[in-house]
Design a protein around this motif. Structure first.
Motif, PDB file in Angstrom:
ATOM      1  N   LYS A 104      39.281  35.704  44.109  1.00  0.00           N
ATOM      2  CA  LYS A 104      39.517  36.557  42.956  1.00  0.00           C
ATOM      3  C   LYS A 104      38.871  37.910  43.204  1.00  0.00           C
ATOM      4  CE  LYS A 104      35.526  34.862  40.333  1.00  0.00           C
ATOM      5  NZ  LYS A 104      35.107  34.126  39.114  1.00  0.00           N
TER       6      LYS A 104
ATOM      7  N   TYR B  33      47.279  35.408  38.279  1.00  0.00           N
ATOM      8  CA  TYR B  33      46.034  35.799  37.634  1.00  0.00           C
ATOM      9  C   TYR B  33      46.323  36.484  36.296  1.00  0.00           C
ATOM     10  CZ  TYR B  33      44.449  35.776  42.585  1.00  0.00           C
ATOM     11  OH  TYR B  33      44.185  35.448  43.896  1.00  0.00           O
ATOM     12  N   TYR B  35      44.197  39.010  33.759  1.00  0.00           N
ATOM     13  CA  TYR B  35      43.012  39.825  33.599  1.00  0.00           C
ATOM     14  C   TYR B  35      43.016  40.465  32.214  1.00  0.00           C
ATOM     15  CZ  TYR B  35      42.305  39.890  38.720  1.00  0.00           C
ATOM     16  OH  TYR B  35      42.078  39.543  40.043  1.00  0.00           O
ATOM     17  N   GLU B  44      38.837  42.301  34.137  1.00  0.00           N
ATOM     18  CA  GLU B  44      38.020  41.104  34.340  1.00  0.00           C
ATOM     19  C   GLU B  44      38.919  39.886  34.310  1.00  0.00           C
ATOM     20  OE1 GLU B  44      33.630  41.933  32.579  1.00  0.00           O
ATOM     21  OE2 GLU B  44      35.177  41.611  31.088  1.00  0.00           O
ATOM     22  N   LEU B  45      38.711  38.989  35.262  1.00  0.00           N
ATOM     23  CA  LEU B  45      39.553  37.815  35.358  1.00  0.00           C
ATOM     24  C   LEU B  45      39.336  36.884  34.173  1.00  0.00           C
ATOM     25  CD1 LEU B  45      41.525  36.205  37.228  1.00  0.00           C
ATOM     26  CD2 LEU B  45      39.489  34.971  38.019  1.00  0.00           C
ATOM     27  N   GLN B  48      42.978  31.890  36.482  1.00  0.00           N
ATOM     28  CA  GLN B  48      43.692  31.937  37.761  1.00  0.00           C
ATOM     29  C   GLN B  48      44.405  30.614  37.976  1.00  0.00           C
ATOM     30  OE1 GLN B  48      41.115  32.865  41.055  1.00  0.00           O
ATOM     31  NE2 GLN B  48      42.562  32.115  42.577  1.00  0.00           N
ATOM     32  N   GLN B 103      46.872  41.648  45.628  1.00  0.00           N
ATOM     33  CA  GLN B 103      47.432  41.163  44.385  1.00  0.00           C
ATOM     34  C   GLN B 103      48.366  42.238  43.843  1.00  0.00           C
ATOM     35  OE1 GLN B 103      44.462  39.886  41.565  1.00  0.00           O
ATOM     36  NE2 GLN B 103      43.315  38.757  43.107  1.00  0.00           N
TER      37      GLN B 103
END
Lengths: 117, 114
Positions: A104, B33, B35, B44-45, B48, B103
């Motif tokens: 990530k 993902y 965010y 900010e994640l 996932q 990504q």
């Protein structure tokens, strides 16, 4: 914990000049990667350039180059010959985790670049 | 060129209402993902996925947020009930996995909670 720091909230540059956007990082993992993304006012994140921690040479993509100084833990983005369309937010990000399905991105707080005509 | 699709682009909702966002990744991208990007900050994640499985949801406020990717293709992120602090840009990204490192992000959904 991994951390990305961008200390310049805003930058100005004259059209056709070069500009450097700063990024420092902190990690204890020997294998990592650093990314730069551009975010125009429309909101989408556009990938610009990537540098792996084991890459021997600094990454370059057209007018973008990454000044990677491993000992100083810095990964500054250099934009050459700035254009009006370069005005945007720029984010530095670090890959956390191995380059598999679990990885990530951790992002910095960004730098707003304004290109003056 | 293939792109990550998101809808809606903009959403205004009242506090305590439910809201949902949709994301369709690039075809063949196994990792997806979500965010959250608060104004003036980096993304900010939240969650996932690898195919249909959750890989990381440690930052997802599970009392009000939920995410699913039932068939391992498109995904939905839901907030119920929405709070004023949820006002943000919600970005979806996808990655092929093990082939490329980058990504690819969608255009985002800008949520305003009133």
């Amino acid at each position: 914990a991994q951390k990305i720091t961008q200390t310049q909230p805003g930058m100005f540059v004259q059209e056709k000049e070069a500009v450097t956007l700063d990024c420092t990082y902190d990690t204890s993992d020997p294998s990592y990667g650093l990314f730069w993304y551009k975010q125009p006012s429309s909101g989408e994140m556009i990938f610009l350039i990537y540098q792996g921690s084991y890459d021997q040479q600094n990454a370059t993509e057209g007018r973008y180059s990454l000044n990677f100084q491993k000992a100083r833990k810095s990964a500054n983005l250099v934009i050459s010959a700035s254009q009006l369309g370069d005005s945007a937010m720029y984010f530095c990000a670090m890959r956390e985790g191995p380059m598999d399905s679990s990885y990530k991105l951790i992002f910095g707080s960004g730098t707003r670049l304004l290109v003056r005509p | 060129e293939a792109e990550v699709a998101q809808s809606p682009r903009y959403k205004i909702t009242e506090k305590s209402q439910a809201v949902a966002f949709w994301c369709d990744p690039i075809s063949g991208h196994a990792t997806l993902y979500w965010y959250r990007q608060i104004l003036g900050q980096g993304p900010e994640l939240l969650v996932q996925f690898q195919d249909e499985s959750v890989v990381d949801d440690s930052q997802l406020p599970k009392d009000r947020f939920s995410a699913e990717r039932l068939k391992g293709v498109d995904s939905t992120l839901k907030i119920q009930p929405a709070e004023l602090g949820d006002s943000a840009m919600y970005l979806c990204a996808s990655r092929r996995t093990s082939i490329t490192y980058e990504q690819y992000f969608g255009p985002g959904t800008r949520l305003t909670v009133t």
